[in-house]
Design a protein around this motif. Structure first.
Motif, PDB file in Angstrom:
ATOM      1  N   GLN A  59       0.820  -1.205   0.000  1.00 39.53           N
ATOM      2  CA  GLN A  59       0.000   0.000   0.000  1.00 39.53           C
ATOM      3  C   GLN A  59       0.861   1.266   0.000  1.00 39.53           C
ATOM      4  OE1 GLN A  59      -3.193   0.201  -0.629  1.00 39.53           O
ATOM      5  NE2 GLN A  59      -3.195  -2.044  -0.773  1.00 39.53           N
ATOM      6  N   LYS A  60       1.968   1.220   0.718  1.00 38.63           N
ATOM      7  CA  LYS A  60       2.880   2.369   0.717  1.00 38.63           C
ATOM      8  C   LYS A  60       3.438   2.607  -0.687  1.00 38.63           C
ATOM      9  CE  LYS A  60       4.494   2.228   5.537  1.00 38.63           C
ATOM     10  NZ  LYS A  60       5.682   2.031   6.419  1.00 38.63           N
ATOM     11  N   MET A  61       3.829   1.531  -1.356  1.00 42.65           N
ATOM     12  CA  MET A  61       4.333   1.647  -2.725  1.00 42.65           C
ATOM     13  C   MET A  61       3.266   2.207  -3.654  1.00 42.65           C
ATOM     14  SD  MET A  61       6.394  -1.947  -3.156  1.00 42.65           S
ATOM     15  CE  MET A  61       7.949  -2.260  -2.313  1.00 42.65           C
ATOM     16  N   GLU A 145       8.360  14.693   0.550  1.00 38.23           N
ATOM     17  CA  GLU A 145       8.243  14.928   2.001  1.00 38.23           C
ATOM     18  C   GLU A 145       7.170  14.031   2.614  1.00 38.23           C
ATOM     19  OE1 GLU A 145       9.461  16.962   5.452  1.00 38.23           O
ATOM     20  OE2 GLU A 145      10.105  17.606   3.459  1.00 38.23           O
ATOM     21  N   LYS A 146       6.046  13.937   1.942  1.00 38.41           N
ATOM     22  CA  LYS A 146       4.922  13.130   2.427  1.00 38.41           C
ATOM     23  C   LYS A 146       5.314  11.671   2.622  1.00 38.41           C
ATOM     24  CE  LYS A 146       0.337  11.513   0.926  1.00 38.41           C
ATOM     25  NZ  LYS A 146      -0.696  11.631  -0.146  1.00 38.41           N
ATOM     26  N   HIS A 147       6.158  11.160   1.738  1.00 34.77           N
ATOM     27  CA  HIS A 147       6.514   9.743   1.780  1.00 34.77           C
ATOM     28  C   HIS A 147       7.870   9.485   2.427  1.00 34.77           C
ATOM     29  CE1 HIS A 147       3.014   8.493  -0.599  1.00 34.77           C
ATOM     30  NE2 HIS A 147       3.175   9.615  -1.255  1.00 34.77           N
ATOM     31  N   GLY A 148       8.416  10.510   3.085  1.00 37.08           N
ATOM     32  CA  GLY A 148       9.606  10.322   3.905  1.00 37.08           C
ATOM     33  C   GLY A 148      10.934  10.322   3.174  1.00 37.08           C
ATOM     34  N   PHE A 149      10.959  10.838   1.939  1.00 33.78           N
ATOM     35  CA  PHE A 149      12.210  10.824   1.175  1.00 33.78           C
ATOM     36  C   PHE A 149      12.981  12.137   1.229  1.00 33.78           C
ATOM     37  CE2 PHE A 149       9.907   7.405  -1.185  1.00 33.78           C
ATOM     38  CZ  PHE A 149      10.772   6.380  -0.847  1.00 33.78           C
ATOM     39  N   ASN A 150      12.284  13.249   1.310  1.00 40.14           N
ATOM     40  CA  ASN A 150      12.989  14.534   1.272  1.00 40.14           C
ATOM     41  C   ASN A 150      13.755  14.794   2.566  1.00 40.14           C
ATOM     42  OD1 ASN A 150      13.740  17.198   0.438  1.00 40.14           O
ATOM     43  ND2 ASN A 150      12.142  17.976   1.796  1.00 40.14           N
ATOM     44  N   LYS A 151      15.023  15.152   2.439  1.00 45.12           N
ATOM     45  CA  LYS A 151      15.862  15.448   3.595  1.00 45.12           C
ATOM     46  C   LYS A 151      16.461  16.851   3.518  1.00 45.12           C
ATOM     47  CE  LYS A 151      15.246  11.282   5.127  1.00 45.12           C
ATOM     48  NZ  LYS A 151      14.380  11.041   6.293  1.00 45.12           N
ATOM     49  N   GLN A 152      16.152  17.584   2.444  1.00 45.26           N
ATOM     50  CA  GLN A 152      16.785  18.891   2.287  1.00 45.26           C
ATOM     51  C   GLN A 152      15.869  20.024   2.743  1.00 45.26           C
ATOM     52  OE1 GLN A 152      17.420  20.147  -1.857  1.00 45.26           O
ATOM     53  NE2 GLN A 152      16.070  18.496  -2.507  1.00 45.26           N
ATOM     54  N   GLN A 395      13.843  -2.040  -3.433  1.00 42.73           N
ATOM     55  CA  GLN A 395      12.495  -1.787  -3.936  1.00 42.73           C
ATOM     56  C   GLN A 395      11.587  -1.277  -2.818  1.00 42.73           C
ATOM     57  OE1 GLN A 395      11.781  -2.224  -7.141  1.00 42.73           O
ATOM     58  NE2 GLN A 395       9.562  -2.041  -7.239  1.00 42.73           N
ATOM     59  N   LYS A 396      11.709  -1.906  -1.663  1.00 40.39           N
ATOM     60  CA  LYS A 396      10.882  -1.503  -0.524  1.00 40.39           C
ATOM     61  C   LYS A 396      11.285  -0.123   0.005  1.00 40.39           C
ATOM     62  CE  LYS A 396       9.946  -6.183   1.244  1.00 40.39           C
ATOM     63  NZ  LYS A 396      10.148  -7.112   2.395  1.00 40.39           N
ATOM     64  N   LYS A 397      12.594   0.057   0.203  1.00 36.07           N
ATOM     65  CA  LYS A 397      13.071   1.313   0.776  1.00 36.07           C
ATOM     66  C   LYS A 397      12.797   2.503  -0.138  1.00 36.07           C
ATOM     67  CE  LYS A 397      14.872  -0.352   4.581  1.00 36.07           C
ATOM     68  NZ  LYS A 397      14.358   0.024   5.922  1.00 36.07           N
ATOM     69  N   ASN A 398      12.860   2.277  -1.455  1.00 34.02           N
ATOM     70  CA  ASN A 398      12.616   3.354  -2.410  1.00 34.02           C
ATOM     71  C   ASN A 398      11.161   3.432  -2.862  1.00 34.02           C
ATOM     72  OD1 ASN A 398      15.408   4.557  -3.150  1.00 34.02           O
ATOM     73  ND2 ASN A 398      15.764   2.360  -3.215  1.00 34.02           N
ATOM     74  N   LEU A 399      10.315   2.547  -2.300  1.00 30.23           N
ATOM     75  CA  LEU A 399       8.895   2.481  -2.662  1.00 30.23           C
ATOM     76  C   LEU A 399       8.722   2.414  -4.178  1.00 30.23           C
ATOM     77  CD1 LEU A 399       7.260   5.007  -0.144  1.00 30.23           C
ATOM     78  CD2 LEU A 399       7.531   2.530   0.070  1.00 30.23           C
ATOM     79  N   GLY A 400       9.521   1.549  -4.806  1.00 32.41           N
ATOM     80  CA  GLY A 400       9.461   1.422  -6.258  1.00 32.41           C
ATOM     81  C   GLY A 400       8.141   0.852  -6.735  1.00 32.41           C
ATOM     82  N   ASN A 401       7.787   1.164  -7.963  1.00 37.98           N
ATOM     83  CA  ASN A 401       6.555   0.663  -8.557  1.00 37.98           C
ATOM     84  C   ASN A 401       6.687  -0.843  -8.794  1.00 37.98           C
ATOM     85  OD1 ASN A 401       4.249   0.136 -10.008  1.00 37.98           O
ATOM     86  ND2 ASN A 401       4.944   1.164 -11.870  1.00 37.98           N
ATOM     87  N   ILE A 402       5.873  -1.606  -8.112  1.00 40.68           N
ATOM     88  CA  ILE A 402       6.001  -3.064  -8.179  1.00 40.68           C
ATOM     89  C   ILE A 402       4.956  -3.703  -9.097  1.00 40.68           C
ATOM     90  CG2 ILE A 402       4.470  -3.732  -6.273  1.00 40.68           C
ATOM     91  CD1 ILE A 402       6.835  -5.546  -5.317  1.00 40.68           C
ATOM     92  N   VAL A 403       3.997  -2.894  -9.598  1.00 43.06           N
ATOM     93  CA  VAL A 403       2.972  -3.419 -10.520  1.00 43.06           C
ATOM     94  C   VAL A 403       2.878  -2.533 -11.768  1.00 43.06           C
ATOM     95  CG1 VAL A 403       1.565  -4.664  -8.851  1.00 43.06           C
ATOM     96  CG2 VAL A 403       1.238  -2.206  -9.137  1.00 43.06           C
ATOM     97  N   PRO A 404       3.956  -2.404 -12.517  1.00 45.80           N
ATOM     98  CA  PRO A 404       3.920  -1.528 -13.699  1.00 45.80           C
ATOM     99  C   PRO A 404       3.061  -2.107 -14.813  1.00 45.80           C
ATOM    100  CG  PRO A 404       5.951  -2.773 -13.684  1.00 45.80           C
ATOM    101  CD  PRO A 404       5.251  -3.077 -12.384  1.00 45.80           C
ATOM    102  N   ASP A 405       2.482  -1.218 -15.599  1.00 38.41           N
ATOM    103  CA  ASP A 405       1.776  -1.646 -16.806  1.00 38.41           C
ATOM    104  C   ASP A 405       2.805  -2.126 -17.827  1.00 38.41           C
ATOM    105  OD1 ASP A 405      -0.622  -1.594 -18.701  1.00 38.41           O
ATOM    106  OD2 ASP A 405       0.811  -0.310 -19.730  1.00 38.41           O
ATOM    107  N   SER A 406       2.511  -3.208 -18.513  1.00 38.82           N
ATOM    108  CA  SER A 406       3.490  -3.802 -19.433  1.00 38.82           C
ATOM    109  C   SER A 406       3.824  -2.869 -20.598  1.00 38.82           C
ATOM    110  CB  SER A 406       2.964  -5.135 -19.972  1.00 38.82           C
ATOM    111  OG  SER A 406       1.718  -4.952 -20.639  1.00 38.82           O
ATOM    112  N   TRP A 407       2.821  -2.172 -21.134  1.00 37.65           N
ATOM    113  CA  TRP A 407       3.085  -1.244 -22.237  1.00 37.65           C
ATOM    114  C   TRP A 407       3.933  -0.068 -21.758  1.00 37.65           C
ATOM    115  CZ3 TRP A 407      -1.196  -0.236 -26.373  1.00 37.65           C
ATOM    116  CH2 TRP A 407      -1.637  -1.463 -26.883  1.00 37.65           C
TER     117      TRP A 407
END
Length: 431
Positions: A59-61, A145-152, A395-407
């Motif tokens: 769900q986070k991803m 910022e919302k998803h915890g990535f921004n540090k600057q 993949q988890k730490k970067n919240l990568g897209n784990i269900v991409p559309d094939s096209w």
């Protein structure tokens, strides 16, 4: 036909083609984006990823990917409208004339084309960069910022903007001036000289970047003596990789995203690890990732891509040499009298865009193929299980897209989706 008639009633065929093609590309990519966005509404994990992520992680991803996708809809629409507006409102000829008038007011004569070209680039690029700042601010300080990535901080953000503009100006403007001089000076032979100049420039930039440019943005230190350093050096020695420096860089100062890369020419190779990667992964996982990166080197992927890039450069400038003084091209975009070299390059790049899109698609396909090969190389070193673990962690730490559309992934992605990579790493040689 009388040339005055052409000026009074210029043929806009090239302009119409550019607008129509750009709109068709935008429409197609919008369709792919819609397909991709629909995947982010999936609530239930597919069986193929149940062993990879928990419901909460999934769900986070999905939330992160959905927010980025919504942003992309607005950003891409704005960029398309901006580009087409610059063409249709004849902003380019207006700014060219404006830059020439400003120079003449300071005593420059009409033959100062290279200087006028530099002024034109500044007048055009600086406002465009400022227009992009609100989008960058929103993406960094709202989405990231919302998803915890921004540090600057805001201060660091704007400091980076100023530094980037300054560095790009002191490097880019002289390079542009030399490029225009070569084109004007060497006639029909200029594609060869341009290629040679740009090739040397690339080598110089790779050499000076870690010494002069990267320290302006990141603090780079030699990786401390310890087990991680020993394991990496042992791997490099085993593969006869000419490792000269091993660095860690403070990527966490700006973002929680992780990364690692290799750069350098000949016997002067360097490995750089983001501190976020060191924090997120175990030492064995980091070594497995570097086994993948060293696979690119061992399999000559970088050299092959470099060769392809150099061929593309000389072909592109050879084609430009054939059309650079096509008056109808200039008139179509509102340049009724002058045919400056810089404007010719800009207009040619617009007309060259169909080829650019085809090449980009081929490069992405080839890159994905290389990623599988590099994974297989790391696997041959005995890192299959650990590399799979590392890919899942990143993949988890970067919240990568784990269900991409094939096209969408086929068109856009330079790396295969993680499910495909894990599947390939799980296969035996007999398969």
């Amino acid at each position: 036909m009388d040339s005055s008639v052409l000026i009074m009633n210029p043929d806009r065929s090239f302009l119409i083609f550019a607008v129509v093609f750009s709109t068709l590309v935008y429409t197609f990519e919008l369709y792919l984006q819609i397909r991709q966005h629909s995947h982010f509404s999936i609530q239930k994990r597919k069986k193929s990823i149940e062993s990879i992520v928990t419901d909460e992680e999934f769900q986070k991803m999905q939330n992160y990917s959905r927010d980025k996708s919504r942003f992309a809809f607005f950003k891409n629409a704005f960029d398309h409208i901006q580009t087409v507006s610059v063409w249709l409102l004849f902003i380019l000829p207006f700014l060219w004339k404006f830059s020439g008038n400003r120079l003449r007011s300071f005593g420059y004569d009409e033959d100062s084309e290279i200087i006028q070209s530099l002024v034109f680039v500044l007048i055009l690029s600086i406002p465009l960069q400022f227009i992009q700042i609100p989008f960058d601010l929103y993406f960094t300080f709202i989405i990231e910022e919302k998803h915890g990535f921004n540090k600057q901080s805001l201060k660091l953000f704007f400091t980076d903007q100023i530094k980037g503009l300054f560095i790009s100006s002191i490097i880019g403007l002289p390079v542009l001036a030399i490029l225009l001089f070569i084109i004007k000076r060497f006639g029909e032979m200029f594609p060869i000289y341009v290629w040679g100049f740009l090739f040397v420039f690339k080598i110089v930039m790779v050499t000076i970047y870690p010494i002069f440019i990267q320290p302006c943005f990141n603090k780079t230190e030699q990786l401390p003596i310890g087990t991680l350093r020993t394991k990496i050096e042992d791997l490099a020695g085993k593969l006869e990789f000419p490792l000269s420096k091993l660095y860690s860089v403070d990527g966490s100062r700006r973002s929680a995203h992780s990364n690692a890369y290799i750069y350098g020419f000949f016997k002067n190779k360097r490995i750089v690890l983001f501190d976020t990667l060191i924090e997120q992964c175990t030492e064995e996982q980091i070594v497995a990732v570097l086994g993948h990166e060293l696979g690119h080197w061992k399999l000559n992927h970088v050299l092959k891509m470099l060769f392809f890039s150099e061929v593309q450069t000389i072909v592109m400038f050879s084609l430009f040499q054939k059309v650079m003084y096509t008056r109808e091209l200039y008139q179509s975009f509102g340049f009724d009298e002058e045919m400056p070299v810089l404007i010719g390059l800009v207009l040619f790049s617009i007309m060259y865009s169909p080829i650019t899109h085809v090449i980009s698609f081929i490069i992405n396909w080839y890159s994905r193929r290389n990623e599988f090969a590099a994974d297989d190389f790391s696997k041959s070193l005995g890192y299959a299980k650990v590399l799979k673990e590392a890919l899942i962690v990143m993949q988890k730490k970067n919240l990568g897209n784990i269900v991409p559309d094939s096209w969408y992934s086929t068109y856009h992605y330079s790396h295969p989706p993680i499910v495909e990579r894990l599947s390939a790493l799980s296969k035996t040689k007999s398969e």
